[in-house]
Design a protein around this motif. Structure first.
Motif, mmCIF file in Angstrom:
data_model
loop_
_atom_site.group_PDB
_atom_site.id
_atom_site.type_symbol
_atom_site.label_atom_id
_atom_site.label_comp_id
_atom_site.label_asym_id
_atom_site.label_seq_id
_atom_site.Cartn_x
_atom_site.Cartn_y
_atom_site.Cartn_z
ATOM 1 N N LYS A 23 41.200 -69.450 -79.223
ATOM 2 C CA LYS A 23 39.852 -68.970 -78.895
ATOM 3 C C LYS A 23 39.493 -67.703 -79.671
ATOM 4 C CE LYS A 23 40.007 -70.617 -74.060
ATOM 5 N NZ LYS A 23 40.368 -70.136 -72.688
ATOM 6 N N GLY A 24 40.442 -67.239 -80.485
ATOM 7 C CA GLY A 24 40.186 -65.993 -81.238
ATOM 8 C C GLY A 24 40.256 -64.749 -80.376
ATOM 9 N N LYS A 25 40.790 -64.926 -79.158
ATOM 10 C CA LYS A 25 40.881 -63.764 -78.246
ATOM 11 C C LYS A 25 42.064 -62.889 -78.640
ATOM 12 C CE LYS A 25 40.594 -63.982 -73.743
ATOM 13 N NZ LYS A 25 40.902 -64.489 -72.378
ATOM 14 N N GLN A 26 41.953 -61.603 -78.333
ATOM 15 C CA GLN A 26 43.035 -60.680 -78.704
ATOM 16 C C GLN A 26 44.274 -60.912 -77.833
ATOM 17 O OE1 GLN A 26 43.074 -56.201 -77.857
ATOM 18 N NE2 GLN A 26 42.441 -56.272 -80.025
ATOM 19 N N ILE A 27 45.426 -60.827 -78.474
ATOM 20 C CA ILE A 27 46.688 -60.891 -77.701
ATOM 21 C C ILE A 27 47.423 -59.567 -77.908
ATOM 22 C CG2 ILE A 27 46.934 -63.404 -77.884
ATOM 23 C CD1 ILE A 27 49.068 -62.922 -80.053
#
Ligand SMILES: NC(=O)c1ccc[n+]([C@@H]2O[C@H](COP(=O)([O-])OP(=O)(O)OC[C@H]3O[C@@H](n4cnc5c(N)ncnc54)[C@H](O)[C@@H]3O)[C@@H](O)[C@H]2O)c1
Ligand SMILES: O=C(O)[C@H]1O[C@H](OP(=O)(O)OP(=O)(O)OC[C@H]2O[C@@H](n3ccc(=O)[nH]c3=O)[C@H](O)[C@@H]2O)[C@H](O)[C@@H](O)[C@H]1O
Length: 405
Positions: free
Chosen positions: A266-270
């Motif tokens: 989702k392109g979310k930051q980890i």
């Protein structure tokens, strides 16, 4: 108002209140099935359910075991139940289908097990009446005890859940097992987290485990002590398996390999945790198929319990084994492998490991399990994650078609 009339009225009031009370019980029992142990008992006594349980628990091979798998709708439970049934053992699952993570995943695992002729009873391991009923119905030869509140970090949010399932639930199960005649042999899931803040690597079963760093780890360490007492007093044959960060298809959404995959797609930051002075955080990641082989090896080498009806008749087997991969990998490397498999660049930030109970590293010495259980892990992280990603993309694809194991 004269006396007889007053008595007459109070009798009518008593009858009226009694009817209201009984009506409420009837309403709630019909509208909330399985909401109380008595409902679950009916569920067991109903001929259809009873038939499904007996059929599921009946071995297909002559010398097959009859195994109760607690936590059967869970990640490890579903894989172990599948392997046991496929080799001809009788398998009945028990799971409370709690909402620790998406119930739909547990129900999808349940559907898969149903297709393999494994039935899961919906109930809680704290429900001793239900457990006793189940044991009397199926006469289990073994218990594969996997039901627990898993997860290291969640203990900071819901400590009660760990006491409920990992302490209360384990004691409830052992209390029922001790009274059975014959008693089943028990294999249960402890955890690499019992090694806590130990520095000596690789971790060995003879090391002290006095520094658990999370409540989760403490409940697993307590479980090992509880196992010792039920073995010593009641002659229960008990084997503890210290799993090391298990991953694979049908895994747990609360674990880093799983939610990293989800967030990276989702392109979310980890956030990739690191220790003090940039210390690399690593784990001895262990593929689910290797863990399953270790579980079956433990069941196959478990000797019979020596008590019955709670009375011990002789010394009984008590064992603990590390089930790991003996090759710890930095979490940053896990992310790199996922980037290649998912063909995405992770939007990652490196952050100091929060004080959440996590340990900096795990590394299993598996020589004891190799010698006594024939345990021999064969899947490296790259190959294992490839299988996980293939499952993940199939399971969550827009059509929603569920994949097979
Ligand atoms: N997956 C890992 O990396 C790992 C590592 C070490 C130890 N373990 C242990 O292995 C076992 C299985 O773990 P998992 O990864 O499959 O986790 P999971 O959460 O997928 O499975 C546990 C299952 O137990 C059920 N459950 C929880 N409390 C219950 C209760 N009181 N009564 C009935 N059912 C209950 C849950 O609904 C769930 O389906 C656990 O004991 C866990 O602590 C797992
Ligand atoms: O062997 C066990 O006994 C345990 O295995 C598993 O715990 P862990 O080894 O902690 O796995 P997991 O959460 O996937 O974190 C993996 C790594 O990612 C790091 N991590 C985590 C989250 C995050 O946002 N960032 C991060 O770097 C994190 O610091 C860690 O280094 C089981 O969940 C647990 O039930 C327990 O049984």
């Amino acid at each position: 108002m004269d006396k007889p009339l007053r008595t007459h009225f109070s009798l009518i009031k008593l009858i009226a209140w009694t009817c209201i009370f009984l009506g409420l019980i009837l309403f709630f029992s019909l509208h909330y099935p399985h909401s109380s142990p008595s409902n679950r008992l009916k569920y067991l006594e109903d001929s259809d359910w009873k038939y499904q349980i007996l059929n599921s628990g009946r071995p297909k091979s002559r010398n097959g075991f009859r195994v109760l798998v607690t936590g059967a709708a869970g990640f490890v439970g579903m894989h172990v139940s599948t392997a046991l049934r496929q080799r001809g053992d009788g398998v009945v699952g028990l799971d409370n289908f709690n909402g620790y993570y998406e119930k739909s995943l547990k129900r999808a695992r349940e559907d898969l097990l149903k297709s393999k002729d494994v039935f899961i009873v919906e109930g809680d391991i704290n429900d001793g009446v239900l457990l006793t009923k189940l044991f009397k119905l199926v006469k289990f030869t073994h218990v594969m005890h996997l039901a627990a509140q898993a997860g290291v970090r969640y203990a900071m949010k819901n400590p009660g859940s760990y006491v409920h399932s990992n302490i209360g639930g384990f004691v409830s199960l052992l209390e029922v097992c001790k009274l059975m005649n014959p008693q089943p042999a028990i294999v249960w899931a402890s955890s690499s987290s019992v090694y806590g803040l130990n520095k000596k690597v690789p971790f060995s079963e003879i090391d002290r485990t006095d520094n658990p760093s999370s409540l989760y780890a403490a409940t697993k360490k307590a479980g090992e002590a509880i196992a010792h007492t039920y073995n010593h007093i009641h002659g229960l044959s008990i084997t503890g398996l210290r799993f090391f960060t298990v991953y694979g298809p049908w895994g747990r959404p609360d674990m880093a390999y799983f939610f990293f995959t989800r967030d990276m797609l989702k392109g979310k930051q980890i956030s990739v945790f690191e220790g003090l002075n940039g210390f690399t955080v690593s784990r001895d990641f262990t593929y689910i198929d290797d863990i399953v082989k270790g579980c079956l090896g433990a069941l196959d080498t478990a000797t019979k319990s020596t008590g019955s009806g709670g009375v011990k008749k002789g010394p009984a087997q008590l064992r603990v084994y590390n089930l790991g991969n003996t090759s710890p990998v930095p979490v940053s490397k896990l992310v790199n492998i996922l980037e290649k498999l998912l063909k995405v660049k992770a939007n990652k930030v490196v952050s100091p490991m929060p004080a959440n109970g996590d340990v900096l590293f795990t590394h299993a010495n598996i020589s004891l399990a190799r010698r006594e259980l024939g345990y021999k892990p064969t899947t490296d992280l790259q190959s294992g994650l490839k299988k996980f990603v293939a499952w993940y993309l199939d399971y969550y694809k827009p059509s929603g078609k569920k994949s097979s194991v």
